[in-house]
Design an enzyme around this catalytic site. Structure first.
Site, PDB file in Angstrom:
ATOM      1  N   GLY A   9       1.929   3.567   1.597  1.00 11.02           N
ATOM      2  CA  GLY A   9       1.880   2.111   2.220  1.00 11.02           C
ATOM      3  C   GLY A   9       3.179   1.486   1.864  1.00 11.02           C
ATOM      4  O   GLY A   9       3.758   1.731   0.681  1.00 11.02           O
ATOM      5  N   PHE A  12       4.357  -4.951   0.413  1.00 11.42           N
ATOM      6  CA  PHE A  12       5.329  -5.355  -0.445  1.00 11.42           C
ATOM      7  C   PHE A  12       5.048  -4.406  -2.010  1.00 11.42           C
ATOM      8  O   PHE A  12       5.981  -4.053  -2.533  1.00 11.42           O
ATOM      9  CB  PHE A  12       4.777  -6.805  -0.848  1.00 11.42           C
ATOM     10  CG  PHE A  12       5.244  -7.705   0.020  1.00 11.42           C
ATOM     11  CD1 PHE A  12       6.645  -7.996   0.232  1.00 11.42           C
ATOM     12  CD2 PHE A  12       4.288  -8.239   0.904  1.00 11.42           C
ATOM     13  CE1 PHE A  12       6.754  -9.051   1.204  1.00 11.42           C
ATOM     14  CE2 PHE A  12       4.628  -9.349   1.898  1.00 11.42           C
ATOM     15  CZ  PHE A  12       6.008  -9.488   1.732  1.00 11.42           C
ATOM     16  N   GLY A  13       3.816  -4.063  -2.269  1.00 13.90           N
ATOM     17  CA  GLY A  13       3.943  -3.204  -3.394  1.00 13.90           C
ATOM     18  C   GLY A  13       4.357  -1.915  -3.241  1.00 13.90           C
ATOM     19  O   GLY A  13       5.093  -1.708  -4.184  1.00 13.90           O
ATOM     20  N   GLU A 172      -2.916 -22.387   9.021  1.00 15.07           N
ATOM     21  CA  GLU A 172      -1.535 -22.004   9.728  1.00 15.07           C
ATOM     22  C   GLU A 172      -1.657 -21.845  11.110  1.00 15.07           C
ATOM     23  O   GLU A 172      -1.043 -22.481  12.174  1.00 15.07           O
ATOM     24  CB  GLU A 172      -0.806 -21.069   8.949  1.00 15.07           C
ATOM     25  CG  GLU A 172      -0.314 -21.673   7.629  1.00 15.07           C
ATOM     26  CD  GLU A 172       0.497 -20.365   6.683  1.00 15.07           C
ATOM     27  OE1 GLU A 172       1.165 -20.938   5.864  1.00 15.07           O
ATOM     28  OE2 GLU A 172       0.002 -19.417   7.056  1.00 15.07           O
ATOM     29  N   ASP A 309      -3.401  -5.311  -2.826  1.00 11.97           N
ATOM     30  CA  ASP A 309      -4.837  -5.875  -2.105  1.00 11.97           C
ATOM     31  C   ASP A 309      -5.624  -4.571  -2.400  1.00 11.97           C
ATOM     32  O   ASP A 309      -7.015  -4.884  -2.269  1.00 11.97           O
ATOM     33  CB  ASP A 309      -4.453  -5.887  -0.872  1.00 11.97           C
ATOM     34  CG  ASP A 309      -3.737  -7.096  -0.396  1.00 11.97           C
ATOM     35  OD1 ASP A 309      -3.489  -7.966  -1.136  1.00 11.97           O
ATOM     36  OD2 ASP A 309      -3.214  -7.243   0.690  1.00 11.97           O
ATOM     37  N   ALA A 325       1.077 -11.485  -1.546  1.00 10.51           N
ATOM     38  CA  ALA A 325       2.457 -10.830  -1.808  1.00 10.51           C
ATOM     39  C   ALA A 325       3.031 -10.772  -3.357  1.00 10.51           C
ATOM     40  O   ALA A 325       3.436  -9.537  -3.626  1.00 10.51           O
ATOM     41  CB  ALA A 325       3.317 -11.644  -0.983  1.00 10.51           C
ATOM     42  N   GLN A 326       2.693 -11.785  -4.097  1.00  5.42           N
ATOM     43  CA  GLN A 326       3.444 -11.812  -5.216  1.00  5.42           C
ATOM     44  C   GLN A 326       2.671 -10.610  -6.224  1.00  5.42           C
ATOM     45  O   GLN A 326       3.362 -10.203  -7.240  1.00  5.42           O
ATOM     46  CB  GLN A 326       3.454 -13.245  -5.918  1.00  5.42           C
ATOM     47  CG  GLN A 326       4.650 -13.965  -5.700  1.00  5.42           C
ATOM     48  CD  GLN A 326       6.003 -13.159  -6.093  1.00  5.42           C
ATOM     49  OE1 GLN A 326       5.995 -12.662  -7.234  1.00  5.42           O
ATOM     50  NE2 GLN A 326       7.134 -13.390  -5.271  1.00  5.42           N
TER      51      GLN A 326
END
Length: 457
Positions: A9, A12-13, A172, A309, A325-326
């Site tokens: 993957g 972000f991670g 959004e 996730d 994301a954080q």
């Protein structure tokens, strides 16, 4: 022998874990199903014509071009042999295996339709570039088709947009479709008034942005109302088809004719999570996320880390950490630190501590909500914070510059820089499903042709 780290993957991670291992004495193999890193929080802006796909999805090889200890490989992990420490991968028309000493699994999340996977044909999610480009084609195409019709009911059906899910993504998305209809496209059609478009935001929970708290939730709903968005909370979707959606509220069912539906409700771990849990004996939650040890490793398998996730890990409040994301970024760095400590003979097993930097969501241009610790912001100040944070986490200087330019065009003016869409984008999902894997078909056809040629000779 150099320690082999396999990362599954490039979200972000995975990406932040790899960067944290830049100077470590390791050989890293990154396996990802696409050749790009996706900045998912801005995917809705691709769908509504503000940003191009390249600005939110830089090529992985370009991002990691200065990191010599990484081998980037395209493919989808099919199986993990935890005894032999080998990952089996299906690439485009080729299967291969990759051995590991340490495995980092950060494959992100999939869209969840809560057991109604058939809804995806008519209500694309917001998890990939393909999803965003399909939605762009459907949204802008809906106005084009509506302009061709004369029947009022048909026009209304094409100019009705339903967004399912009132979390940050859905909110959004609904806000941007409303801005498109009421501001960007105003006066561009001869036979319809784009301002008469109907935008509905539907959710089974009782509030918009319910994780932001009552104050910001109420502010967001008021702002959506000003944009002309109809908010329907405590409303469950029970059916979706090509020409509409059925909802249920207070025991009453209603059909809403609508050609364009967007699904932004619910996420689940990808199938790989279940395979890994079965192979290691780990437990999963209802969403398929794997219950991990405090250091994000798997029970009984300290050489396997599950991040972002895909992991279920309780925070300081006892609740599972959110799929944001954080969490992925910080857990990626933590896993890398554990690997480096292990290689240098230091004690490992330190628990992952998540530092909550807050939550952000835009409603429209110059309007957003922000929850940062005890600070609650709304309106223009929150929007400024949103811009700054998203620019900071966009990968690549070029992407930051072009994003600012496109935001200026969209927010200061009325234009949208990325309105081009194609018929292929709108209908490729069904075509690919019917056609099958083109790489496999090519291989099969080549094999069959070769056999026939040999027989002829």
């Amino acid at each position: 022998m150099t320690h082999r780290v396999v990362v599954v993957g490039a979200g972000f991670g995975g990406l932040f874990a790899i960067k944290a291992l830049r100077r470590a004495d390791v050989e890293i193999t990154l396996i990802n199903g696409t050749a790009y890193h996706l900045f998912q929080p801005l995917l809705y802006q691709v769908a509504t014509g503000i940003l191009s796909e390249g600005e939110v999805a830089p090529p992985i090889r370009e991002v990691l071009r200065r990191q010599d200890n990484v081998d980037v490989r395209l493919g989808w992990v099919q199986d993990i042999d935890v005894e032999s420490k080998v990952v089996s991968v299906a690439g485009p028309g080729i299967d291969y295996t990759v051995p590991y000493d340490t495995l980092i699994v950060a494959a992100g999340a999939s869209q969840s339709y809560f057991g109604n996977d058939g809804f995806a044909d008519h209500a694309p999610g917001m998890k990939s570039i393909d999803d965003a480009l399909e939605l762009r084609a459907r949204i802008f195409g809906a106005f084009e088709v509506a302009d061709l019709h004369t029947d009022p009911e048909t026009i209304e059906r094409w100019m009705t947009f339903v967004v399912v899910g009132a979390g940050p993504t859905g909110t959004e998305m609904a806000g941007q479709i409303a801005e498109l209809a009421h501001r960007t496209l105003r006066g561009q059609y001869k036979h319809i008034d784009s301002r008469k478009a109907r935008i509905l935001l539907v959710d089974a929970v009782g509030a918009v942005l319910n994780t932001f708290g009552d104050h910001l939730s109420a502010k967001a709903e008021i702002e959506l109302g000003k944009l002309g968005v109809e908010v329907r909370t405590d409303t469950k979707v029970v059916a979706v088809d090509a020409t509409g959606i059925e909802v249920e509220s207070n025991g009453q069912r209603e059909r809403i004719p609508a050609m364009t539906k967007v699904w932004a409700a619910g996420v689940s771990a990808p199938p790989l999570g279940g395979k890994l849990a079965a192979a290691t004996g780990a437990k999963t939650d209802r969403a398929g996320r794997i219950l991990v040890e405090p250091d994000t490793s798997l029970p009984g398998h300290p050489e396997i880390f599950v991040l972002g996730d895909m992991m279920n890990l309780a925070g300081e409040d006892g609740k599972p950490l959110p799929g944001v994301a954080q969490v992925a970024i910080q857990s990626g760095r933590h896993a890398a630190d554990q690997i480096k400590r292990r290689l240098t003979g230091k004690e490992t097993g330190q628990p992952f501590r998540y530092f909550d930097k807050g939550s952000l969501a835009t409603i429209s241009r110059f309007s957003a909500v922000a929850s940062i610790g005890k600070v609650r912001l709304s309106g223009f100040p929150a929007w400024v914070v949103w811009v700054a944070v998203h620019l900071f986490y966009l990968v690549g200087f070029k992407n930051r510059v072009t994003a600012v330019l496109h935001w200026a065009v969209s927010f200061l003016g009325r234009g949208r820089s990325e309105r081009v869409s194609t018929e292929q984008q709108a209908f490729a999902r069904q075509a690919i499903r019917a056609y099958g894997d083109p790489f496999r078909r090519t291989d099969d056809r080549s094999t069959a042709t070769g056999t026939a040629d040999e027989q002829a000779r």
